[in-house]
Write a protein that holds these residues in place. Structure first.
Motif, short mmCIF file in Angstrom:
data_model
loop_
_atom_site.label_atom_id
_atom_site.label_comp_id
_atom_site.label_asym_id
_atom_site.label_seq_id
_atom_site.Cartn_x
_atom_site.Cartn_y
_atom_site.Cartn_z
N UNK A 43 0.84 -1.19 0.00
CA UNK A 43 0.00 0.00 0.00
C UNK A 43 0.88 1.24 0.00
N UNK A 44 0.40 2.27 -0.62
CA UNK A 44 1.11 3.55 -0.58
C UNK A 44 0.99 4.12 0.82
N UNK A 45 2.11 4.54 1.37
CA UNK A 45 2.08 5.13 2.71
C UNK A 45 2.14 6.65 2.59
N UNK A 46 2.02 7.31 3.73
CA UNK A 46 2.09 8.76 3.75
C UNK A 46 3.45 9.24 3.26
N UNK A 47 4.51 8.49 3.61
CA UNK A 47 5.84 8.90 3.15
C UNK A 47 5.97 8.74 1.65
N UNK A 48 5.32 7.71 1.08
CA UNK A 48 5.34 7.55 -0.37
C UNK A 48 4.62 8.71 -1.03
N UNK A 49 3.50 9.12 -0.45
CA UNK A 49 2.74 10.25 -1.00
C UNK A 49 3.57 11.53 -0.93
N UNK A 50 4.24 11.74 0.20
CA UNK A 50 5.06 12.94 0.37
C UNK A 50 6.23 12.92 -0.62
N UNK A 51 6.84 11.76 -0.81
CA UNK A 51 7.95 11.66 -1.75
C UNK A 51 7.48 11.90 -3.18
N UNK A 52 6.32 11.35 -3.51
CA UNK A 52 5.78 11.57 -4.85
C UNK A 52 5.46 13.05 -5.06
N UNK A 53 4.90 13.69 -4.03
CA UNK A 53 4.60 15.12 -4.14
C UNK A 53 5.88 15.93 -4.30
N UNK A 54 6.90 15.60 -3.49
CA UNK A 54 8.16 16.32 -3.57
C UNK A 54 8.82 16.12 -4.93
N UNK A 55 8.76 14.91 -5.42
CA UNK A 55 9.34 14.65 -6.74
C UNK A 55 8.62 15.47 -7.82
N UNK A 56 7.31 15.55 -7.71
CA UNK A 56 6.55 16.37 -8.65
C UNK A 56 6.93 17.84 -8.56
N UNK A 57 7.14 18.34 -7.34
CA UNK A 57 7.57 19.72 -7.16
C UNK A 57 8.94 19.96 -7.79
N UNK A 58 9.85 19.01 -7.58
CA UNK A 58 11.20 19.15 -8.14
C UNK A 58 11.14 19.17 -9.66
N UNK A 59 10.37 18.26 -10.23
CA UNK A 59 10.26 18.21 -11.69
C UNK A 59 9.65 19.50 -12.22
N UNK A 60 8.64 20.02 -11.53
CA UNK A 60 8.03 21.28 -11.96
C UNK A 60 9.03 22.43 -11.84
N UNK A 61 9.78 22.45 -10.75
CA UNK A 61 10.79 23.51 -10.58
C UNK A 61 11.86 23.42 -11.65
N UNK A 62 12.22 22.22 -12.03
CA UNK A 62 13.22 22.05 -13.08
C UNK A 62 12.70 22.52 -14.44
N UNK A 63 11.38 22.51 -14.60
CA UNK A 63 10.78 23.03 -15.83
C UNK A 63 10.58 24.54 -15.77
N UNK A 64 10.88 25.16 -14.62
CA UNK A 64 10.79 26.61 -14.51
C UNK A 64 9.62 27.12 -13.70
N UNK A 65 8.89 26.24 -13.03
CA UNK A 65 7.73 26.65 -12.23
C UNK A 65 8.24 27.30 -10.93
#
Length: 157
Positions: A43-65
């Protein structure tokens, strides 16, 4: 007593060493296999959700967001200051300068960050530690230069 039974440690002559290799390398799993069987879905845990969210933020920041980058900086700023920079520097003005430089360097180089699963904090932490070391070296150089200047002035008087 030579030859006593139960003597510790036993001599090499008395030890029964296995013949052949200690590890049978021919039974290693294939690169795509796991050593202990197939991975069970979990099952996805809270830490997995947080890591997925952080990864999404990093990818968005790398695109210039800029908003994503601001969220990342907001998340890492306080822990960097409290747990990494301030304990090593010891005074607030210098710690704030190093934090500012750390965040600035992270902003400038976010595109070089590669996701490894550990998150972005260890990357920022390493930047901060490097800047703390640089600041300590500058202080040492400044101190040596001041000492030389004082000696020179005393010698010329």
């Amino acid at each position: 007593m030579p030859g006593a039974v139960g003597r510790f440690p036993p001599t090499m002559d008395a030890m029964a060493l296995p013949s052949g290799p200690w590890w049978a390398f021919d039974v290693l799993p294939e690169p795509d296999e796991r050593a202990y069987g197939p991975r069970r879905p979990r099952e996805m845990s809270a830490t997995d959700d947080a890591a997925a969210e952080e990864r999404g933020l990093v990818e968005a920041a790398q695109r210039g967001d800029r908003e994503a980058l601001q969220k990342i900086l907001d998340r890492v700023a306080k822990p960097l200051y409290a747990a990494v920079i301030m304990p090593r520097v010891g005074n607030a003005p210098d710690a704030e300068d190093i934090l500012r430089d750390t965040l600035l360097r992270g902003m400038e180089r976010i595109e070089t960050f590669r996701w490894t699963g550990a998150g972005v904090f260890p990357w920022f932490r390493q930047i901060a530690v490097n800047l703390v070391i640089d600041a300590a070296r500058r202080r040492q150089r400044r101190g040596r230069m001041e000492e030389r200047l004082e000696r020179h002035l005393q010698d010329t008087e």
